[in-house]
Write a protein that holds these residues in place. Structure first.
Motif, mmCIF file in Angstrom:
data_model
loop_
_atom_site.group_PDB
_atom_site.id
_atom_site.type_symbol
_atom_site.label_atom_id
_atom_site.label_comp_id
_atom_site.label_asym_id
_atom_site.label_seq_id
_atom_site.Cartn_x
_atom_site.Cartn_y
_atom_site.Cartn_z
ATOM 1 N N TYR A 170 -37.437 -29.001 -90.650
ATOM 2 C CA TYR A 170 -37.331 -30.211 -89.824
ATOM 3 C C TYR A 170 -35.894 -30.423 -89.329
ATOM 4 C CZ TYR A 170 -36.816 -35.065 -88.532
ATOM 5 O OH TYR A 170 -36.487 -36.202 -87.856
ATOM 6 N N LEU A 171 -34.926 -30.291 -90.242
ATOM 7 C CA LEU A 171 -33.535 -30.562 -89.886
ATOM 8 C C LEU A 171 -33.012 -29.629 -88.807
ATOM 9 C CD1 LEU A 171 -31.880 -31.363 -93.327
ATOM 10 C CD2 LEU A 171 -32.271 -32.935 -91.429
ATOM 11 N N ASP B 110 -35.180 -32.462 -85.759
ATOM 12 C CA ASP B 110 -34.085 -33.406 -85.962
ATOM 13 C C ASP B 110 -32.989 -33.233 -84.916
ATOM 14 O OD1 ASP B 110 -32.959 -35.524 -87.716
ATOM 15 O OD2 ASP B 110 -31.364 -34.043 -87.986
ATOM 16 N N VAL C 194 -34.050 -35.130 -81.897
ATOM 17 C CA VAL C 194 -33.955 -36.577 -82.168
ATOM 18 C C VAL C 194 -32.500 -37.031 -82.113
ATOM 19 C CG1 VAL C 194 -34.315 -38.344 -83.945
ATOM 20 C CG2 VAL C 194 -36.088 -36.641 -83.510
ATOM 21 N N GLU C 195 -31.594 -36.241 -82.668
ATOM 22 C CA GLU C 195 -30.171 -36.597 -82.633
ATOM 23 C C GLU C 195 -29.645 -36.688 -81.204
ATOM 24 O OE1 GLU C 195 -27.884 -33.918 -84.980
ATOM 25 O OE2 GLU C 195 -28.552 -34.790 -86.876
ATOM 26 N N ILE D 136 -30.441 -42.718 -87.239
ATOM 27 C CA ILE D 136 -30.838 -41.354 -87.610
ATOM 28 C C ILE D 136 -31.314 -41.318 -89.059
ATOM 29 C CG2 ILE D 136 -29.942 -39.009 -88.003
ATOM 30 C CD1 ILE D 136 -30.537 -39.565 -85.104
ATOM 31 N N ARG E 114 -34.966 -40.168 -90.320
ATOM 32 C CA ARG E 114 -35.115 -39.106 -91.320
ATOM 33 C C ARG E 114 -35.925 -39.582 -92.516
ATOM 34 N NH1 ARG E 114 -29.027 -36.923 -90.855
ATOM 35 N NH2 ARG E 114 -29.382 -35.514 -89.108
ATOM 36 N N ALA F 190 -39.444 -39.318 -91.471
ATOM 37 C CA ALA F 190 -39.864 -37.914 -91.360
ATOM 38 C C ALA F 190 -40.004 -37.268 -92.741
ATOM 39 C CB ALA F 190 -38.863 -37.145 -90.512
ATOM 40 N N SER G 146 -32.143 -38.587 -97.508
ATOM 41 C CA SER G 146 -31.593 -39.132 -96.263
ATOM 42 C C SER G 146 -30.230 -39.772 -96.486
ATOM 43 C CB SER G 146 -32.552 -40.149 -95.657
ATOM 44 O OG SER G 146 -33.750 -39.534 -95.284
#
Length: 165
Positions: A92-93, A97, A100-101, A118, A122, A125, A148
């Motif tokens: 995901y990261l 992510d 999203v960032e 954020i 997270r 998520a 997170s």
């Protein structure tokens, strides 16, 4: 065992991509500078260890932080679930992510509010990932919040360090 398989997959993919690059580059070299086939394999093996090592470090940090939260709050989550959770969080990261960032930077800007937004995204998520893997709802929430917050602290410290320079 899940970590070893994940790292083996990363090494194999890195090895194949780098092999294609080095082998085709070696063909274009003059005859006296060409490497033998075993030389190419050695170079490719050495270069494939670099991305595998980087992924291993990040994966072990995620497994460590997830395991630390598991131990701290006595969540009784199995080691396999911790490993699968860390691998899913890693995926995901480094995929969703990132998008999203970028979107949040345009919406909120690069301020401290950005880091809180954020972090909340997270948490949601990671909570969903935990539920998907089969972690109990309360345990999934605790791990999502803990991991997170750890990532949030790293990002804020890095932001403040670069802002001082």
């Amino acid at each position: 065992m899940g970590i070893i398989i994940s790292l083996a997959v990363v090494f194999f993919i890195s090895f194949m991509l780098i092999f294609k690059l080095v082998y085709s580059g070696n063909k274009d070299e003059p005859e006296n500078e060409k490497l033998s086939f075993f030389g190419v394999i050695f170079v490719v093996f050495s270069l494939a260890l670099l991305p595998t090592g980087a992924v291993a470090v990040v994966l072990f940090v995620l497994v460590g932080s997830t395991n630390a939260i598991n131990i701290l709050f006595s969540l009784q989550i199995s080691t396999n679930q911790v490993i699968f959770l860390a691998i899913a969080i890693f995926i995901y990261l480094f995929s969703i992510d990132f998008i999203v960032e970028i979107v949040m930077k345009y919406i909120v800007g690069q301020r401290i509010v950005y880091f809180f937004v954020i972090m909340l995204i997270r948490i949601l998520a990671f909570y969903a990932i935990g539920l998907f893997i089969g972690v109990i709802q309360n345990n999934s929430l605790i791990i999502a919040v803990g991991v997170s917050i750890i990532i949030f602290l790293f990002e804020v410290l890095y932001f403040l360090k670069t802002k001082q320079k």
